[in-house]
Design a protein around this motif. Structure first.
Motif, short mmCIF file in Angstrom:
data_model
loop_
_atom_site.label_atom_id
_atom_site.label_comp_id
_atom_site.label_asym_id
_atom_site.label_seq_id
_atom_site.Cartn_x
_atom_site.Cartn_y
_atom_site.Cartn_z
N LEU A 35 0.84 -1.18 0.00
CA LEU A 35 0.00 0.00 0.00
C LEU A 35 0.88 1.24 0.00
O LEU A 35 1.77 1.36 0.81
CB LEU A 35 -0.91 0.01 1.24
N SER A 36 0.61 2.14 -0.93
CA SER A 36 1.44 3.34 -1.00
C SER A 36 0.88 4.44 -0.11
O SER A 36 1.46 5.50 -0.02
CB SER A 36 1.52 3.84 -2.45
N ASP A 37 -0.22 4.17 0.52
CA ASP A 37 -0.88 5.22 1.26
C ASP A 37 -1.66 4.64 2.43
O ASP A 37 -2.02 3.48 2.43
CB ASP A 37 -1.84 5.94 0.32
N VAL A 38 -1.92 5.45 3.41
CA VAL A 38 -2.76 5.08 4.54
C VAL A 38 -3.65 6.28 4.84
O VAL A 38 -3.22 7.42 4.76
CB VAL A 38 -1.89 4.67 5.76
N SER A 39 -4.91 6.02 5.14
CA SER A 39 -5.84 7.10 5.44
C SER A 39 -5.61 7.62 6.85
O SER A 39 -5.37 6.85 7.77
CB SER A 39 -7.28 6.61 5.31
N VAL A 40 -5.69 8.93 6.99
CA VAL A 40 -5.44 9.56 8.28
C VAL A 40 -6.49 10.64 8.54
O VAL A 40 -7.10 11.17 7.61
CB VAL A 40 -4.04 10.20 8.36
N ASP A 41 -6.67 10.95 9.81
CA ASP A 41 -7.45 12.11 10.24
C ASP A 41 -6.48 13.08 10.90
O ASP A 41 -5.62 12.66 11.67
CB ASP A 41 -8.52 11.72 11.26
N VAL A 42 -6.61 14.36 10.60
CA VAL A 42 -5.80 15.40 11.25
C VAL A 42 -6.77 16.34 11.93
O VAL A 42 -7.58 17.00 11.26
CB VAL A 42 -4.92 16.16 10.25
N ALA A 43 -6.72 16.40 13.27
CA ALA A 43 -7.63 17.24 14.05
C ALA A 43 -6.84 18.36 14.72
O ALA A 43 -5.76 18.14 15.26
CB ALA A 43 -8.35 16.40 15.09
N ASP A 44 -7.42 19.55 14.69
CA ASP A 44 -6.84 20.70 15.39
C ASP A 44 -7.51 20.79 16.75
O ASP A 44 -8.72 21.01 16.84
CB ASP A 44 -7.09 21.98 14.58
N GLN A 45 -6.75 20.60 17.81
CA GLN A 45 -7.30 20.64 19.17
C GLN A 45 -6.78 21.85 19.94
O GLN A 45 -6.43 21.76 21.11
CB GLN A 45 -6.99 19.35 19.90
N GLY A 46 -6.72 22.98 19.27
CA GLY A 46 -6.29 24.21 19.91
C GLY A 46 -4.78 24.35 19.99
O GLY A 46 -4.17 24.95 19.12
N ASP A 47 -4.17 23.78 21.03
CA ASP A 47 -2.73 23.92 21.21
C ASP A 47 -1.93 22.79 20.57
O ASP A 47 -0.71 22.78 20.65
CB ASP A 47 -2.38 24.03 22.69
#
Length: 143
Positions: A35-47
């Motif tokens: 697999l050349s890729d993996v799914s990710v989530d990027v969350a902004d939690q303030g700091d």
């Protein structure tokens, strides 16, 4: 530079989309799962930014993470062997799996203070945001 837009971010995102599409097309032709890729989530939690990725079947030792101020690189690889030996029949299967993903981050982070945990196939990476005032360098007194 935290306050300036990254002119290469759109190019990086285009390359990532192309890699995903080519990976999907070639998946049926490969004997091993690569697999050349993996799914990710990027969350902004303030700091901090929190990156979450599903990596089932891997162990913590299989995962390699690299981070700098503006990007996170995730790689994981393992090779497993199974063999079954019964009187006249011998069967051996090998399975190799590998994932790789480089993420441009939406904000500069303190790479030296990043942390990661891996539990039940889910990788969680915590990336403290860089204080904009700290990125201006160090003050040097002139005597």
């Amino acid at each position: 530079m935290a306050g300036r837009p990254n002119p290469f971010r759109e190019l990086d995102e285009l390359i990532e989309r192309m890699n995903r599409q080519f990976g999907e097309l070639s998946g049926g032709f490969e004997a091993e799962s690569m697999l050349s890729d993996v799914s990710v989530d990027v969350a902004d939690q303030g700091d901090q930014l929190v990156v979450t990725a599903d990596l089932p079947g891997f162990s913590g030792d299989d995962i390699d993470l690299r981070v700098d101020r503006e990007s996170l690189t995730l790689s994981a690889e393992y090779e497993a062997e199974e063999s079954e030996d019964t009187g006249q029949f011998h069967r051996q299967e090998r399975r190799r799996e590998s994932v790789h993903r480089q993420l441009p981050l939406p904000e500069a982070v303190e790479a030296e203070n990043a942390s990661a945990s891996y539990n039940n196939g889910v990788l969680t990476v915590e990336l403290p945001k860089l204080d904009p005032e700290a990125s201006s360098g160090y003050r040097i007194d002139v005597e």
